[in-house]
Design a protein around this motif. Structure first.
Motif, mmCIF file in Angstrom:
data_model
loop_
_atom_site.group_PDB
_atom_site.id
_atom_site.type_symbol
_atom_site.label_atom_id
_atom_site.label_comp_id
_atom_site.label_asym_id
_atom_site.label_seq_id
_atom_site.Cartn_x
_atom_site.Cartn_y
_atom_site.Cartn_z
ATOM 1 N N VAL A 26 1.502 24.438 41.407
ATOM 2 C CA VAL A 26 1.311 24.979 42.755
ATOM 3 C C VAL A 26 0.338 26.155 42.720
ATOM 4 C CG1 VAL A 26 2.439 25.959 44.790
ATOM 5 C CG2 VAL A 26 3.687 24.337 43.345
ATOM 6 N N ALA A 27 -0.575 26.180 43.684
ATOM 7 C CA ALA A 27 -1.469 27.319 43.884
ATOM 8 C C ALA A 27 -1.333 27.778 45.326
ATOM 9 C CB ALA A 27 -2.913 26.937 43.586
ATOM 10 N N VAL A 28 -1.219 29.081 45.531
ATOM 11 C CA VAL A 28 -1.027 29.631 46.873
ATOM 12 C C VAL A 28 -2.197 30.549 47.209
ATOM 13 C CG1 VAL A 28 0.524 30.873 48.417
ATOM 14 C CG2 VAL A 28 1.466 29.564 46.512
ATOM 15 N N ILE A 29 -2.764 30.366 48.389
ATOM 16 C CA ILE A 29 -3.875 31.187 48.872
ATOM 17 C C ILE A 29 -3.395 32.052 50.026
ATOM 18 C CG2 ILE A 29 -6.169 31.148 49.937
ATOM 19 C CD1 ILE A 29 -6.527 28.316 48.784
ATOM 20 N N GLU A 42 10.112 34.508 39.502
ATOM 21 C CA GLU A 42 10.277 33.247 38.779
ATOM 22 C C GLU A 42 9.224 32.199 39.156
ATOM 23 O OE1 GLU A 42 14.227 31.845 39.334
ATOM 24 O OE2 GLU A 42 15.173 33.575 38.363
ATOM 25 N N PHE A 43 8.370 32.514 40.107
ATOM 26 C CA PHE A 43 7.346 31.560 40.515
ATOM 27 C C PHE A 43 6.355 31.330 39.379
ATOM 28 C CE2 PHE A 43 3.160 30.754 42.616
ATOM 29 C CZ PHE A 43 3.458 29.509 43.142
ATOM 30 N N GLY A 44 6.145 30.064 39.029
ATOM 31 C CA GLY A 44 5.298 29.748 37.884
ATOM 32 C C GLY A 44 3.900 29.280 38.228
ATOM 33 N N GLY A 45 3.549 29.270 39.529
ATOM 34 C CA GLY A 45 2.229 28.810 39.936
ATOM 35 C C GLY A 45 1.203 29.921 39.907
ATOM 36 N N ILE A 46 0.054 29.649 40.533
ATOM 37 C CA ILE A 46 -1.000 30.656 40.575
ATOM 38 C C ILE A 46 -1.193 31.135 42.001
ATOM 39 C CG2 ILE A 46 -2.159 29.642 38.581
ATOM 40 C CD1 ILE A 46 -4.258 28.519 40.519
ATOM 41 N N THR A 47 -1.755 32.325 42.142
ATOM 42 C CA THR A 47 -2.035 32.894 43.452
ATOM 43 C C THR A 47 -3.516 33.253 43.518
ATOM 44 O OG1 THR A 47 -1.419 35.120 42.690
ATOM 45 C CG2 THR A 47 0.304 33.788 43.742
ATOM 46 N N VAL A 48 -4.102 33.038 44.685
ATOM 47 C CA VAL A 48 -5.518 33.321 44.891
ATOM 48 C C VAL A 48 -5.656 34.116 46.182
ATOM 49 C CG1 VAL A 48 -7.825 32.364 45.209
ATOM 50 C CG2 VAL A 48 -6.180 31.179 43.749
ATOM 51 N N GLY A 52 -8.532 31.210 53.325
ATOM 52 C CA GLY A 52 -8.080 29.880 52.930
ATOM 53 C C GLY A 52 -9.061 28.758 53.164
ATOM 54 N N PHE A 53 -10.063 28.964 54.041
ATOM 55 C CA PHE A 53 -11.043 27.905 54.265
ATOM 56 C C PHE A 53 -12.392 28.234 53.622
ATOM 57 C CE2 PHE A 53 -10.606 30.540 58.078
ATOM 58 C CZ PHE A 53 -11.874 31.065 58.214
ATOM 59 N N ASP A 54 -12.417 29.241 52.739
ATOM 60 C CA ASP A 54 -13.602 29.521 51.937
ATOM 61 C C ASP A 54 -13.644 28.530 50.771
ATOM 62 O OD1 ASP A 54 -14.876 30.890 49.444
ATOM 63 O OD2 ASP A 54 -15.655 32.032 51.152
ATOM 64 N N ARG A 55 -14.737 27.831 50.616
ATOM 65 C CA ARG A 55 -14.795 26.767 49.615
ATOM 66 C C ARG A 55 -14.613 27.286 48.199
ATOM 67 N NH1 ARG A 55 -19.139 22.290 51.868
ATOM 68 N NH2 ARG A 55 -18.587 22.526 54.067
ATOM 69 N N ASP A 56 -15.185 28.463 47.904
ATOM 70 C CA ASP A 56 -15.026 29.019 46.559
ATOM 71 C C ASP A 56 -13.574 29.412 46.299
ATOM 72 O OD1 ASP A 56 -17.704 28.696 45.944
ATOM 73 O OD2 ASP A 56 -18.265 30.704 46.651
ATOM 74 N N VAL A 57 -12.915 29.941 47.323
ATOM 75 C CA VAL A 57 -11.502 30.301 47.192
ATOM 76 C C VAL A 57 -10.675 29.037 46.968
ATOM 77 C CG1 VAL A 57 -9.489 31.218 48.428
ATOM 78 C CG2 VAL A 57 -11.687 32.416 48.549
ATOM 79 N N ALA A 60 -11.105 27.883 43.470
ATOM 80 C CA ALA A 60 -10.346 28.729 42.541
ATOM 81 C C ALA A 60 -8.876 28.338 42.503
ATOM 82 C CB ALA A 60 -10.495 30.200 42.928
ATOM 83 N N ALA A 61 -8.394 27.779 43.611
ATOM 84 C CA ALA A 61 -6.999 27.336 43.685
ATOM 85 C C ALA A 61 -6.818 25.928 43.139
ATOM 86 C CB ALA A 61 -6.509 27.404 45.130
ATOM 87 N N GLY A 62 -7.911 25.315 42.709
ATOM 88 C CA GLY A 62 -7.804 23.981 42.120
ATOM 89 C C GLY A 62 -7.862 22.859 43.121
ATOM 90 N N ILE A 63 -8.548 23.076 44.254
ATOM 91 C CA ILE A 63 -8.574 22.050 45.289
ATOM 92 C C ILE A 63 -9.238 20.765 44.798
ATOM 93 C CG2 ILE A 63 -10.787 22.782 46.294
ATOM 94 C CD1 ILE A 63 -7.659 21.593 48.234
ATOM 95 N N GLU A 64 -10.163 20.878 43.854
ATOM 96 C CA GLU A 64 -10.889 19.699 43.388
ATOM 97 C C GLU A 64 -10.020 18.747 42.574
ATOM 98 O OE1 GLU A 64 -15.475 21.307 43.073
ATOM 99 O OE2 GLU A 64 -14.030 22.039 41.598
ATOM 100 N N ARG A 65 -8.905 19.242 42.074
ATOM 101 C CA ARG A 65 -7.973 18.381 41.345
ATOM 102 C C ARG A 65 -6.639 18.241 42.078
ATOM 103 N NH1 ARG A 65 -4.294 21.595 38.364
ATOM 104 N NH2 ARG A 65 -4.846 23.820 38.335
ATOM 105 N N ALA A 66 -6.600 18.734 43.304
ATOM 106 C CA ALA A 66 -5.337 18.754 44.052
ATOM 107 C C ALA A 66 -4.940 17.361 44.522
ATOM 108 C CB ALA A 66 -5.443 19.687 45.250
#
Length: 221
Positions: A26-29, A42-48, A52-57, A60-66
């Protein structure tokens, strides 16, 4: 699955914790880094941190593999823009957006983006509890053709099977609630007193289905 969530409010953080607890990536923006405190230690995901609609952001959250993307910020415009980017630019197959304006939600569902219209959903749920005899739609598919409605049942249906109800109405039972639990019935499932029956209908058939379900079998309906 890798799931990207845009928005770390109460809904976004709860969703992230739920998915993380199920073993998903899980990645949260969120624009506000302080919002990530809701996720807990205890959250094990990543935060950015970012828009939220910035393509680079989003990258960074892994949208290309989401595998999935949820837009649940407090802004309708931000949610739908980011949802469309996820679907149309990055090719994410599972996308859902929270929308407060139910009229907008219907438009975006017709564009193929499932939405959760918070106010409409809450209002429908409250109507069911306040006026149980009213017709309350609990689901409508994105094409707005098929819906699920609760069918108030006449007491004469108690002791009869779901198949007899389906045969009489020409419709199908989606599910039933029994003792507060959702149940997928079978044709031989016998309707019990207190069951809540939810039927699959179209706008053309809903009136007849509800009339038959509410009618007395002794009167020949």
């Amino acid at each position: 699955m890798h799931v990207v969530i845009m928005g770390c409010g109460r809904l976004g953080s709860t969703l992230a914790q739920n998915l993380d607890g199920r073993g998903h990536s899980v990645a949260v923006i969120d624009q506000n880094s302080d919002a990530f405190r809701r996720l807990g230690s205890e959250f094990g995901g990543i935060t950015v941190t970012g828009v939220g609609f910035d393509r680079d952001v989003m990258r960074a959250a892994g949208i290309e593999r989401a595998d999935a993307f949820a837009a649940v910020s407090s802004g309708d415009n931000s949610n739908i823009i980011s949802a469309r980017l996820a679907r149309e630019t990055f090719g994410v197959s599972r996308v859902v957006a929270r929308i407060y304006d139910s009229r907008r939600a219907q438009v975006y569902e017709r564009l193929g983006i499932p939405t959760v219209a918070t106010i409409r959903w809450a209002a429908d749920r409250m109507v069911r509890h306040l006026v149980p005899e009213g017709t309350v739609e609990v689901f409508r598919d994105p094409t707005s053709v098929v819906s699920i409605v609760e069918a108030p049942m006449h007491r004469d249906w108690v002791g009869r099977t779901l198949k007899s109800l389906e045969d009489a109405t020409g419709s199908r039972v989606a599910y039933l609630m029994r003792f507060g639990m959702g149940t997928l019935g079978t044709p031989s499932t016998v309707i019990q007193d207190g069951d809540q029956i939810f039927m699959l209908v179209t706008d053309d058939t809903v009136g007849d289905v509800l009339d038959i379900a509410a009618g007395s079998q002794r009167e020949g309906h």
